[in-house]
Each structure stands twice: as C-alpha cells, then as structure tokens.
Scaffold this active site. Sequence first.
Site, PDB file in Angstrom:
ATOM      1  N   GLU A 330       0.874  -1.251   0.078  1.00 39.53           N
ATOM      2  CA  GLU A 330      -0.032  -0.155   0.006  1.00 39.53           C
ATOM      3  C   GLU A 330       0.793   1.371  -0.097  1.00 39.53           C
ATOM      4  O   GLU A 330       0.226   2.208  -0.405  1.00 39.53           O
ATOM      5  CB  GLU A 330      -0.830   0.050   1.324  1.00 39.53           C
ATOM      6  CG  GLU A 330      -0.154  -0.007   2.681  1.00 39.53           C
ATOM      7  CD  GLU A 330       0.249  -1.150   3.139  1.00 39.53           C
ATOM      8  OE1 GLU A 330       0.358  -1.358   4.427  1.00 39.53           O
ATOM      9  OE2 GLU A 330       0.270  -2.351   2.295  1.00 39.53           O
ATOM     10  N   ASP A 372       8.389  27.775 -28.267  1.00 38.02           N
ATOM     11  CA  ASP A 372       8.484  29.171 -28.965  1.00 38.02           C
ATOM     12  C   ASP A 372      10.077  29.765 -28.530  1.00 38.02           C
ATOM     13  O   ASP A 372      10.823  29.327 -28.049  1.00 38.02           O
ATOM     14  CB  ASP A 372       7.438  30.226 -28.247  1.00 38.02           C
ATOM     15  CG  ASP A 372       6.036  29.733 -28.347  1.00 38.02           C
ATOM     16  OD1 ASP A 372       5.880  28.977 -29.446  1.00 38.02           O
ATOM     17  OD2 ASP A 372       5.128  30.072 -27.798  1.00 38.02           O
ATOM     18  N   THR A 374      10.205  33.599 -28.877  1.00 37.03           N
ATOM     19  CA  THR A 374      10.027  35.037 -28.073  1.00 37.03           C
ATOM     20  C   THR A 374       9.826  34.562 -26.534  1.00 37.03           C
ATOM     21  O   THR A 374       8.541  34.063 -26.019  1.00 37.03           O
ATOM     22  CB  THR A 374       9.095  35.928 -28.434  1.00 37.03           C
ATOM     23  OG1 THR A 374       9.433  36.299 -30.065  1.00 37.03           O
ATOM     24  CG2 THR A 374       9.144  37.324 -27.978  1.00 37.03           C
TER      25      THR A 374
END
Length: 1103
Positions: A330, A372, A374
């Site tokens: 568990e 990206d 920029t």
Amino acid sequence: MTFELSAADLSTIFNPSKNPEHLQTLGGIEAVVSALKIDVSQGITSSTVDERKRVFGENTLPPVVSKSLGQLMLAALSEKIMIILSISAVVSLGVGLYEDFSPSNTEGMTHWIEGFAILVAVVIVVMAASINDYQKEKQFRKLNAQKDDKVVKAIRGGETKLISVYSILVGEILVLEPGDVIVADGLVLSGLLKSDESSATGESDAIKKSPQGDCLLLSGSKILEGTGRYIVTGVGTNSFFGRIMMAMRTETEETPLQIKLDGVTENIAKLGSATALLMLLCLLIKYFITVTSTTGFGSAPGQQNATMTATAIINILISSITIVVVAVPEGLPLAVTLALAYATTKMLKDRNLVRTISACETMGNATTVCSDKTGTLTQNKMTVVRGVIGCNLHFGKADIKDIPSRVGQVEGVGFRGLDGARLLRLVIENAALNSSAFEGYNEKTGEKGFVGSKTETALLDWIVKMGSDYSQLRADPANRIVHVYPFSSERKSMTTLIMAQDGDHVVYRVFVKGASEIVLKYCSRIAILSQLDDVEPPRIEPLDENHIHDMERLIKSYAQLSLRTICMAYREWSKPEFDSWISGSIRERIREARHEEWKQKIDRQIEENGGVIIPIDDGTIDLEFQDTPLTDEEVLAHPLALAELGGCDLICTSIVGIEDPLRPGVKEAVRDCQRAGVFVRMVTGDNIITAKAIASQCGIYCRGGVIMEGAQFRNLSLEEMDAILPRLQVLARSSPTDKQLLVGRLKHLGETVAVTGDGTNDGPALKMADIGFSMGIAGTEVAKEASSIILMDDNFASIVKALEWGRCVNDAVKKFIMFQLTVNITAVVVSFISSLMDANEGSALTAVQLLWVNLIMDSLAALVYATETPSRDLLDRNPDSKAASLINISMCKMILLQSGFQIAVNLSILLAGPTLFTLPELRNAGGILNSSVLVTDPLYPIISAEKVVLKTILFNTFVFLQIFNLINCCRIDNQLNVFRNFFRNPIAIGIVIFIAIGQALIVQFGAVAFQTTPLSGVQWAACIVIGFISIPLGAIIRLIPNGIFICFRSQEASPKVLPLGLSGYQLERTSVARSNLSLVETHPHLSRTSTTTYNAIRGHKRT
C-alpha cells in the site's frame, strides 16, 4: 454608502444562465452603473472598497472542506486488512487476558501483551499514513491557490492598473483584450467583442458582444476578438462560474502513474492473499496433526484444552493476516503521492507552477520539446536597435535620440507636402496609438515600466528615447480612436483606425504595424525621404520591384543579425472619402457575408440535431435572418472592412529591427535536453532567416537539419510530414494551427511531446500535447488554462528543471518498487517457511515485528525516495517509452538476487543459527524443528530463551538487511556509487538513523511487546555486518550484464518508430526509416537525409 441593488438582484442577471430580460427590468446598463455608484472613467475608489466587500462579497470561493486528520485516520482504519487485523488483535487480547487471570496460570501476566502490541502497531501504521495524507492535501491546497491566482487590468482612480483576480469587486471596471478569460460576471460598457461561451453554455460559435446588443459577459468565457471595457456585477459564489465551481467540487483525481501502481498493488495483494491463505491452511493442518499425534485435545493435564486451542488458532490467524499486511504494497500509491507533492512544491521554486499533477511524471519521459522563441529562448526584453525611416534615413541604437534632428532637416514642398517632421510624426503616432501597451508598475519589483506586448513596449520605449510623450498623443483630442483591430497571429499585424484633426481638415488614418514580410505585401506605395545629395523632395512613390528588392534585402540583413523586423505603414482618407466608403458597397458585401454566416450556423445546428431545428430561448439561433441596418461600428468590426482598410494600398513609412537577446543559459539548457535524448524544435512566427539565426545560436539547428516555413509544412502530405519530422528542427512563420498539426504528427509517431505557447490560439496545441507549458508572464489566460505547467519566468531553462523533476519522480517510484518488492518477497517467504519449520507453528518474525517492518517499508521508505532532489546525471539517459514497464531489467535483476540473498541468510540463521551463534542447548535439542521438549523438561526455560535469542538475531538481521538495501536502492541503474545522492538528502539520512535507533530500542528494551531479548555486542556486530553485505552485493549485481536476464526482455517496451539512441546503421535498417528515405528521394526539399544528424540533434553519438 448604500447601493440601490443587492447581490441577489445582480446575480439573477446570470442565474441560471444569461437573463437579459431581468437586466431590462433593472433599467439597463446605465441604471446598473448608477446603482453601483461608479464613474466608468475613474473606476472604484479606495473609500468604497470595504463597503463593496461587505455588500457584494469578494471574488473568492469558500475553501474546500478537506478531511480532518481524524477522518483520514478513520478512512485508513476502514481498510479490510486493518479491520481483520484489529479484530484478531482484540480477540487475541481478550483470550490473553482470560489466560492471565485464569487460576491455572503459572506463566505470569504476559499473555495479553501480544494482542495489545498489535493494536498499538495498527494505530502507529494508521497514524503514519493519515499524517502523510493530511500533509499531502495541505500542500496541494496551497498549490491550487497559487495556480488560480492571476492578474487583470482594471481602472482604479482613473488609471489602468494590474490587480489580482482575488481583489476584483462588484463595480470594478475591467479592460478586455483578445485571449482574456472573463473572471467575473459583468456588462459590456464599450467595444465590439467576440466571446467563446462554449465552456459555459455549450454554444460552439463565437458570440458577438456590445453595449447595444448582447452585453452579458459570463465568467469563465473567453474573449476571442476585440477590445473593450466591462463592469463587474457578480463575484465569487454570486457569479455564474462560481456557482458552477461550487457544484463541481470533487475529490482529487489520481495520476496515470498512481492508477498504474494501483494495478500493480492489486496484483501483488492477490498473490500475497493467496500465500497467506495457503499458509493458514498448512499451519492449521500441521497444528491439528501435531496435537493429535502427541498430547491430543482434552482437559486432562498436558492436553490442549479449549483455551489453548483458541489461542493457537488465533496466533496462526494473526500470522497469516500479517503476511497479507506485509505483502500488500500500500506504500506504492503513497510513494507517488509524496513524490508528486514534494516535487510540485520544489518545482515552484524552480519557476514551474504545476497545474495538472500528472504532467510532472509525464515530463520525465518527454522525447521532444517544441519551443517558442520569444520570451522562452530569448529574454523577451525587446529593444529597437536598428531601422530605416522613409527608405533612406538609417539609424542604429546609438543614433536614436538624434533621429528627430536628422529627420527635421528634410523639408517638404507644397501644402501638406511630405517632409521629415511630418513622416516622423506619422511613425510615432503609429507606435503610440496603434498599441495596447501602457505604463504601469511591475508587481514583483515595484518599478515603473511599460506593460503589454514586448514588441509594443519596445516601440513605445523607442519613441520615448526620441523625446516623444506617448501618453500626450493618446490624450490629444485631435486623435480619436475609432476602431482597433488587435494583433492576430493569423494576420501577424495590428491595425488601428483614428480620426485626426490635420490643420483645418478632418482625416481618417489607418495605422498598421506587424511582421515586415506580411505588412509589406499590404503596401502599394512607399514614403521616401530625400538624402543630403538628393535634389528631389520627400515623396511617396509606388512600391515597385526595385523598392521591394531594397526592403527585402534590408529585412534579410536584419534577420541575419537575429533581429525581429517590424514594418510600419499607414493609409489616409479625407472625411468625405471615408464617409463615402463606409456608406458604399462595403455594407452590401458585409450584409451578404453575414447572411452566409447565418446559413452556415443554421446548417450546423440542423446537422448537430439530426436534421431538426431546435430554437434556443436565449436567441443564439435565429430561425429567420435578422436583416437589420448595419451601424458604422458593426461595419468596421467585420473582417471584410479590415481587409479593405488595413490590408491593401498602404504606404510603408518605416522598418525597424528589434533585438531580443538570448536568455543566459539557453545554450546549455538546449544541450542538456539533447544530452537527455530530448529533441528540441523551435516553432516561431519569425521569418525563416531570423529563426535560423536564433536556432543556430541556441544550438537547436545543426548542419543537416531542416528548417521550414509553416505554409510549406502544412501543404505536405501526411507521409511527407512523417518523413521530414525526424530532422525538422525549426518551423518558421508558423501559425498556431501549424503548431497543432506538428504536435499531432509527433504524437502519431509515438513521441511524448512537450509544447510551449503563450497565445490564445496556442490553446489547442497545448491541450493536445502530452505536456503543455504556458508562459506565466507573456501568456494569455486561455493559454494558461489549456496548459498543464506554467513557466513563471517564461524561461526555457525551467523546462529542463521540469524534465529533471519528472525523471526524479519516476525514479523515486521505481526505487521504492525495487526496495519494497525485495522486502515483500523476503518477508513472505521467510515467514511462510519458518512457520512450517517451527515446532509451535510460530513465524520467525512475529506479527508485531512484521508491522514494524511494514512501517519501514511503506511510510518511511516512501519519504526517503520521495524527498530526493534531482541530480544532473538524470540527464545522462534516454527517456522511457510510453509503454515501458515500471520494472526494467536492472530492477528485476536487483529484486531477484537481493531477495534470494536475504532469504538464504534468514533461513541459514534459522537452521544453522544455534551453531553459528553458540546456542548449545537449542542446538542439542535439534533447533527450532524439535518439538519433543516438554514444558516439564528442566532445560525447557533455557531452550526457550535461546530460541528467543535466535529469533531476535534473525529479526535484527532482517531489519538491517532492509536498512542497507534502502541505501542500495538509491540507484536503479548499473552505476556503482549508491551514496552519491543519499548523502545529499538530509531527510533520508535522518530516517535511516531513526530506523536504526528504533530497532536498537526494540531489540534491547522491547522484549514484552516485540518478543525480543537484548543481544550481546558480538551478536549486534554480526547482524550489522550481515546487513551491510547488501551494499557490496548490490555492486556485484550491477556488474552482471543485463543480457543474462533476457527472459525479462518482454517487459521492456520499444518505441514504435525512430527509437532514441539508435546508431546510424540501425536507423537505416528500420522499416520506417526505409520508407521515409524512399519518400525523401522523390522530394528534393527532403533530400539531405542524414542519420548522423538525427543522432546529433537527439544528443547521441554514432556507435
């Protein structure tokens, strides 16, 4: 101050959905504004804040009522295993008390101790699990509060300010731009907007919003087009979104790794339960056979009476149940929870705000990052450093302040003739008026600066350096903004229409600025300033091929310097010309276009409803086309008007080059990704030359790689795309649709894709990606909502941190699995075999001892691995495949050989222990297998005492084997130095010390509860030395080639295509590669296939 409307009155406007009729009963927008005591030009004043909070409430929801520690403990205690164990312990306690108080008891008051000790152990295990769960929920609540906080633009005291979404009050005047998420219900005061209400109403089409039409803005909807202002009428639980959120509050969902581990846990539990059941049956059969063949059952002296039989059966039952407790791992879900909670908290310090918890674990196996440029690869601190005004006046960074004096020397000819000063004024007005940026304060630094698009802030900074006051231009009544067309990623430009007073004449001007190649195509003329030796005056000439060639060469030269180029243009009408245009044929074309849009909308509605038109009460579907006369504002808001105003016949006035330097550490971060087997691609809206220059500087682009423009990429067939993707490094001039297409094809090829995005239109790509990174600074609210992780500093290096933490989480879980399965196998096998070997059916490890071991395995070991911090060597391996098993060959090897060693050691102690540890009476009596020694035998006390010593040695050795194996499992690869990360984790060191001290106390002083006895120094040394053997044994196991364990190869999942780290020869032999190469041969633009390149950009060397 008293308000004429209550929170309930305002809430009804949006309850249960939009209710424009109720707004009319309140008197309309103006009546609501008046009732809320608001000056729309000034906004809320500080003197009314407290009263507004008292009357209308705040923009927060009541905190989620989380489970208390007591409730969590009750839930942990409600597990079937714990219930059975607790019942058995209570029965054992009751029988023990009965035996202790029996008149025939001659052994002292000790029988109750085992049952009580088991109950105490159950309480400790339950408390440990509950406290961990409580801390986890507390951490997640804190993270969620940070996740939901954002800033919006509000008008307060007549100024535009950035305020927290939690600070919004009823009556607030908020500024709207494309990409904004409506954070509170309200009414449109100005502007023509288009809103996406699909998340709120299910309406898939964009809804037009204006003060004269549908003015109701639902919280949770998104602004797609237009700019404007609106007044807030409902916040918190009184808003539409707030009521939905209150109705949707649910429990935290499990992550994919937790779900996968739940399955592993269930399978192991089934196996453990089957083993326990088999053990129960075997021990019961052995007990009854043994008693029947010796003393027999009965009440006569020496026989097994009812009490003794019940005690024996209960002890057997407890031993069997304890096997299940130990076998059930568990702690696996707990390990994931702790690792994720710890990692997400620490990631926030590394500038990663995790919105979707599963993204943390997924990022560890990312195979490609589409980034990206920029703000992510660059600093997003843009500055105009070069440019040209009027085709001939070139300037550099050092010349900016001298531009006005230089341009002012160029004189024009004739009335309203073009001269230097007039042209410069047009350029400055373009930068100042055709912009949504403004001056404000940085919330973090408190410094004053420009807020908005970095390109626009760079242009404002440029004109300020030239001595112009942009705020004065905006406040000048001679310049009235008529309509604004915000920047669009499809058009790559922004357009603003103004009405200006030019001397005695009123003129209409359209200012356009945007990507140079795009805006230049909209131009048909160009402004030319005279050079010093030019005899011709300043003039406007047709944009012929020579001018186009000169401009393109200039743009290319700037792009090669990694500069973003912006073209500025304008167009001008006299008032009669403009009035004639707006009342002319454009109206009929727009009417026809709107009619066509209405027909398409009806067709979609019929198709969605199985050929039936279902009228909608709120008016979103009109069964008849409303051919009402168009207002001027509606004409200007239509795309056809924009195409005629700002899409043709423009005059080019200036081209500027904007520098955005690389972020410090970007080159190293890209190399780190490639070193980790992660393919980095750059997806940018810049032109292909600028993109190549930046990508080369970053290390993304290398020789043999492919750079393409978005238009070229989207026109490829799917087969051609799949062929080029392994070498595609840069996608320039790309639209959000191109990014989404790229992500989809990469996922089709089996890649685990991470994507960065900041714009509204990046939302689909961010949602589609396995991990979406939005920009915390430059990102729109739509992008943030669609993402799974927010980069708080917009920095690519933070992605590498996320990669490290993701791998650290995955490794923590694997380390825990490796450790726990070793303990499970050893404990179950030793308990089972020793119970069968023992004369009294007793396991060598008692129930209380096993519960202590279970505590070590679950809570404490989970903490050790979950609190590890990432190390750089995590980047020295390839990511795992999506289908890879949790248990790899190296782990299998370690689990099997370590558990085999531990089983052999423990059984050897059981069988040969009397001889090895000099226990003569137990050895002479035949060891633990002997059942002939009776209680009446004079040597019985000595033999029993030596038996307790032997079992204590076994228990102590077993625990120290686990302590040292806990350290041994700190590495899941075949590297030998297991202490490298261990000594950097003070929590792990503290836990190991705690376990060792706890074990010493149990052995030396826990005789009553744990059935142990104090050991001598020699015996202690023997236990520790035997346990320490796990460390060198682990090193030996790591030196064994994995190939010997080829039978476990099926657990290793291979990528479907283009496996990471293949050599060039292997790649060429891959069937997919062969098909791709054949495609390349037939397409010249795909012709430079190089497997060396592929391995280079993955970060691998050719083997």
